[in-house]
Motif scaffolding. Structure first.
Motif, PDB file in Angstrom:
ATOM      1  N   GLY A 249      50.673  10.146  44.032  1.00  0.00           N
ATOM      2  CA  GLY A 249      51.019  10.405  42.640  1.00  0.00           C
ATOM      3  C   GLY A 249      51.645  11.760  42.382  1.00  0.00           C
ATOM      4  N   SER A 250      51.643  12.644  43.354  1.00  0.00           N
ATOM      5  CA  SER A 250      52.253  13.965  43.181  1.00  0.00           C
ATOM      6  C   SER A 250      53.767  13.860  43.371  1.00  0.00           C
ATOM      7  N   ASP A 251      54.468  14.842  42.847  1.00  0.00           N
ATOM      8  CA  ASP A 251      55.925  14.883  43.006  1.00  0.00           C
ATOM      9  C   ASP A 251      56.294  15.506  44.340  1.00  0.00           C
ATOM     10  N   LEU A 252      57.306  14.955  44.984  1.00  0.00           N
ATOM     11  CA  LEU A 252      57.891  15.569  46.180  1.00  0.00           C
ATOM     12  C   LEU A 252      59.149  16.286  45.711  1.00  0.00           C
ATOM     13  N   ASN A 253      59.133  17.614  45.790  1.00  0.00           N
ATOM     14  CA  ASN A 253      60.238  18.459  45.337  1.00  0.00           C
ATOM     15  C   ASN A 253      60.794  19.264  46.496  1.00  0.00           C
ATOM     16  N   ILE A 254      62.075  19.566  46.413  1.00  0.00           N
ATOM     17  CA  ILE A 254      62.732  20.388  47.423  1.00  0.00           C
ATOM     18  C   ILE A 254      63.240  21.660  46.744  1.00  0.00           C
ATOM     19  N   PRO A 255      62.932  22.837  47.328  1.00  0.00           N
ATOM     20  CA  PRO A 255      63.421  24.084  46.753  1.00  0.00           C
ATOM     21  C   PRO A 255      64.902  24.281  47.051  1.00  0.00           C
ATOM     22  N   ILE A 256      65.651  24.705  46.027  1.00  0.00           N
ATOM     23  CA  ILE A 256      67.095  24.895  46.149  1.00  0.00           C
ATOM     24  C   ILE A 256      67.462  26.272  45.581  1.00  0.00           C
ATOM     25  N   HIS A 257      68.165  27.068  46.372  1.00  0.00           N
ATOM     26  CA  HIS A 257      68.747  28.318  45.881  1.00  0.00           C
ATOM     27  C   HIS A 257      70.247  28.084  45.739  1.00  0.00           C
ATOM     28  N   VAL A 258      70.821  28.532  44.632  1.00  0.00           N
ATOM     29  CA  VAL A 258      72.259  28.402  44.413  1.00  0.00           C
ATOM     30  C   VAL A 258      72.835  29.793  44.183  1.00  0.00           C
ATOM     31  N   VAL A 259      73.848  30.136  44.968  1.00  0.00           N
ATOM     32  CA  VAL A 259      74.574  31.384  44.776  1.00  0.00           C
ATOM     33  C   VAL A 259      75.964  30.965  44.336  1.00  0.00           C
ATOM     34  N   SER A 260      76.244  31.198  43.071  1.00  0.00           N
ATOM     35  CA  SER A 260      77.469  30.687  42.456  1.00  0.00           C
ATOM     36  C   SER A 260      78.457  31.832  42.227  1.00  0.00           C
ATOM     37  N   GLY A 261      79.586  31.757  42.912  1.00  0.00           N
ATOM     38  CA  GLY A 261      80.603  32.793  42.780  1.00  0.00           C
ATOM     39  C   GLY A 261      81.265  32.793  41.421  1.00  0.00           C
ATOM     40  N   THR A 262      81.988  33.857  41.127  1.00  0.00           N
ATOM     41  CA  THR A 262      82.652  33.982  39.834  1.00  0.00           C
ATOM     42  C   THR A 262      83.967  33.224  39.773  1.00  0.00           C
ATOM     43  N   GLN A 263      84.462  32.777  40.935  1.00  0.00           N
ATOM     44  CA  GLN A 263      85.719  32.037  40.973  1.00  0.00           C
ATOM     45  C   GLN A 263      85.505  30.708  41.690  1.00  0.00           C
ATOM     46  N   ALA A 264      86.334  29.730  41.360  1.00  0.00           N
ATOM     47  CA  ALA A 264      86.262  28.424  42.009  1.00  0.00           C
ATOM     48  C   ALA A 264      86.554  28.576  43.500  1.00  0.00           C
ATOM     49  N   GLY A 265      85.962  27.700  44.291  1.00  0.00           N
ATOM     50  CA  GLY A 265      86.173  27.730  45.730  1.00  0.00           C
ATOM     51  C   GLY A 265      85.344  26.650  46.396  1.00  0.00           C
TER      52      GLY A 265
END
Length: 111
Positions: free
Chosen positions: A30-46
Motif C-alpha cells: 500500500g505504500s508508494d514507490l517513488n524515485i528521486p529526481i534532480h533536474v538542472v535546467s539551463g537558461t537556454q534550450a539545448g
C-alpha cells in the motif's frame, strides 16, 4: 526559452536546480514507490542528458558520484537540461540487493 520539464505537476524552472519525487506505482503493502529526481535546467534550450545510478541495490558508490556532478553543475551557464536519477531502483537499494525483491517478474533492471 528552454523546454519545460515537469514532474508531478511541478515545473523545473530554467536557470535553477530542483528536486522532485516521481511516483511510479503503489506497492503491494500500500505504500508508494517513488524515485528521486534532480533536474538542472539551463537558461537556454539545448539537449537533455539523463544520468542514472543504482539499477542494482548494492551500487551505492555511484550515488555519491551523481551527487558531486549535480552539485558542480551551474544551471545559469548551461544550455539544455540534466536529469539525475541517483536511485533508479529504490526497492533493491532499500534491501541492498542486486535484484528487485518481490516487485516484478523481471527482477534485474539491467536485463
Amino acid at each position: 526559452m528552454p523546454g519545460t520539464v515537469r514532474f508531478n505537476g511541478q515545473d523545473a524552472i530554467p536557470g535553477q536546480k530542483s528536486f522532485h519525487w516521481l511516483k511510479v506505482t503503489t506497492r503491494l503493502d500500500g505504500s508508494d514507490l517513488n524515485i528521486p529526481i534532480h533536474v538542472v535546467s539551463g537558461t537556454q534550450a539545448g539537449p537533455v542528458l539523463g544520468l542514472f545510478s543504482t539499477l542494482h541495490g548494492g551500487e551505492w558508490l555511484s550515488i555519491e558520484m551523481l551527487r558531486r556532478v549535480t552539485e558542480a553543475l551551474d544551471p545559469t551557464s548551461m544550455a539544455g537540461t540534466v536529469i539525475v536519477v541517483p536511485v533508479a531502483n529504490p526497492a533493491a537499494f532499500g534491501q541492498l540487493t542486486r535484484m528487485t525483491p518481490d516487485e516484478s517478474d523481471a527482477p534485474d533492471l539491467n536485463r
